[in-house]
Design a protein around this motif. Structure first.
Motif: not given
Length: 105
Positions: A59-83
């Motif tokens: 909610e604070r990021m203006g995204t979804t719970k599943s997007a946050v879950s992907r961010l917190e999953s090592a190796g599955k997603h390479a987030p940008s510096l902006t993210t």
């Protein structure tokens, strides 16, 4: 809207690694993702310190719970510096990135 407090689920990481290490190729694959695991671990600790759920961070990021879950999953997603900056702000942190000279043998 009241924010939910995060209550971490206990996980026996050492036990998990001991069991997984017997699988062929696991150690090499795990070591190759060391940096990603460090970043994910820092993210989880920051969210826990902030007492936030993935829903609250989303909610604070203006995204979804599943997007946050992907961010917190090592190796599955390479987030940008902006993210990463948006995530850090959402959990009350500043993002710092350093380039450290390699050790020479």
């Amino acid at each position: 809207m009241p924010e939910l407090k995060f209550k971490p689920v206990r996980h026996g990481h050492k036990e998990f690694l001991a069991k997984a290490a017997i699988r062929k190729g696991f150690i090499e694959a795990y070591d190759a993702l060391a940096l990603e695991y460090q970043v994910a671990n820092q993210m989880l600790k920051a969210r826990s310190r902030a007492g936030l759920t993935q829903d609250a961070v989303a909610e604070r990021m203006g995204t979804t719970k599943s997007a946050v879950s992907r961010l917190e999953s090592a190796g599955k997603h390479a987030p940008s510096l902006t993210t990463l900056k948006r995530y850090a702000k959402a959990v009350g942190c500043d993002l710092q990135v350093r380039l450290v000279p390699q050790k020479t043998a």
